[in-house]
Scaffold this active site. Structure first.
Site, PDB file in Angstrom:
ATOM      1  CE  LYS A  13      -3.760  -2.007 -48.520  1.00  0.00           C
ATOM      2  NZ  LYS A  13      -4.638  -3.084 -47.905  1.00  0.00           N
ATOM      3  NE  ARG A  88       0.843  -6.128 -46.985  1.00  0.00           N
ATOM      4  CZ  ARG A  88       0.412  -5.731 -48.252  1.00  0.00           C
ATOM      5  NH1 ARG A  88       0.931  -4.969 -49.018  1.00  0.00           N
ATOM      6  NH2 ARG A  88      -0.835  -6.485 -48.551  1.00  0.00           N
ATOM      7  NE  ARG A 122      -9.060  -8.712 -53.991  1.00  0.00           N
ATOM      8  CZ  ARG A 122      -8.351  -7.954 -53.354  1.00  0.00           C
ATOM      9  NH1 ARG A 122      -8.047  -6.660 -53.221  1.00  0.00           N
ATOM     10  NH2 ARG A 122      -7.143  -8.632 -52.734  1.00  0.00           N
ATOM     11  NE  ARG A 151      -4.415 -10.045 -55.207  1.00  0.00           N
ATOM     12  CZ  ARG A 151      -4.178  -9.236 -54.271  1.00  0.00           C
ATOM     13  NH1 ARG A 151      -4.433  -8.078 -54.687  1.00  0.00           N
ATOM     14  NH2 ARG A 151      -3.351  -9.218 -53.388  1.00  0.00           N
ATOM     15  NE  ARG A 162      -3.692 -11.362 -48.553  1.00  0.00           N
ATOM     16  CZ  ARG A 162      -4.486 -10.739 -49.953  1.00  0.00           C
ATOM     17  NH1 ARG A 162      -5.276 -11.427 -50.553  1.00  0.00           N
ATOM     18  NH2 ARG A 162      -4.370  -9.602 -50.140  1.00  0.00           N
TER      19      ARG A 162
END
Ligand code: AMP
Length: 208
Positions: A13, A88, A122, A151, A162
Site C-alpha cells: 500500500k 481500517r 521488508r 520495522r 496484524r
C-alpha cells in the site's frame, strides 16, 4: 480525486500510494507514517500509539478519525488525496463518510503466504521512509545512503497478529465500499511496476 487504499499489511500500500499520489498530483496521507512521526517526536499520542503498534494492535478510532479529519483540511489536500492505511475499521469508514466524499476505494489483493514472505524481507529507510524488499547484501537506501532498518511491527509473530486484525476488522470494508459501488479490486501479485499499471488503468477509467 479522493481515494482510499485497502489491502492487508505487506500488500504494498505505501509504495503504491506514493506512486498514485505522484501520478495524479494528490496528497499522500498515511496514518502509519503520521503515527511513526508522533513516535519519533515522543509526543503523548506517539508514546501511547507505540505500545499498540508494537503489539500489532490498532490505535483507537476516535484518535485516528480526528487526526485524518484535521490532516485533510490542509491546503495540499484541496486537489485531492490518497488515504493510505485509513480507514481500517467500519467505524472509521463511517466517520470518513461523514466528513469526506470518497471517489474510489482500491483494494490490493495478495495471498497470505506471499505476505508473510514479503514482510520477512521488508526493510525501511528511517530517513526518507522508502520501503525495500531485501534479498542481497546491501542494506542501504538507494536514495540517501542511510542504513536500512526492520520495522518493529514486522516481527513474524506481530505480522501474524496484524493479519488476523486485518481479517477481522479491516476486510469488512471491502464490502462496505463494494455496496457503495466505488470498489476496484487489484491483483497485487507481481512487480511494483506491474501492480502500479493495473491501478493506473483503473483510475484512468474513473477520471474519464
Ligand atoms: P501501517 O504503516 O499503515 O501499516 O500502520 C502501522 C500501524 O499503525 C498499524 O499496524 C496500526 O497499529 C497503526 N495504524 C495505522 N493506521 C491506523 C488506523 N487507520 N487505525 C488504527 N491504527 C492504525
Amino acid at each position: 480525486m479522493k481515494l482510499v487504499l485497502l489491502g492487508p499489511p505487506g500488500a504494498g500500500k505505501g509504495t503504491q500510494a506514493e506512486r498514485i499520489a505522484e501520478r495524479y498530483s494528490l496528497a499522500h496521507v498515511s496514518t502509519g507514517e503520521m503515527l511513526r512521526a508522533e513516535i519519533a517526536f515522543k509526543t503523548p499520542l506517539g508514546l501511547k500509539a507505540k505500545l499498540l503498534i508494537d503489539e500489532g494492535e490498532l490505535v483507537p478510532d476516535e484518535v485516528i478519525n480526528e487526526m485524518v479529519k484535521n490532516r485533510i483540511k490542509r491546503d495540499d489536500c484541496i486537489v485531492g488525496y490518497m488515504l493510505d492505511g485509513y480507514p481500517r475499521t467500519l467505524a472509521q469508514a463511517e466517520a470518513l463518510a461523514s466528513f469526506a466524499d470518497i471517489d474510489r476505494a482500491i483494494c490490493i489483493n495478495v495471498p497470505a503466504e506471499l505476505i508473510v514472505e514479503r514482510m520477512a524481507s521488508r526493510m525501511v529507510c528511517p530517513k526518507c521512509k522508502l520501503s525495500y524488499s531485501i534479498h542481497g547484501e546491501d542494506t542501504h537506501c538507494v536514495e540517501c545512503g542511510t542504513e536500512l532498518i526492520f520495522r518493529e511491527d514486522d516481527k513474524p509473530e506481530t505480522v501474524r497478529h496484524r493479519l488476523a486484525v486485518y481479517e477481522e476488522l479491516t476486510h469488512p470494508l471491502v464490502d462496505f465500499y463494494r455496496e457503495r459501488g466505488i470498489l476496484s479490486e487489484i491483483d497485487g501479485v507481481g512487480s511494483v511496476d506491474e501492480v502500479a499499471e493495473r491501478i493506473f488503468d483503473t483510475l484512468d477509467g474513473v477520471r474519464e
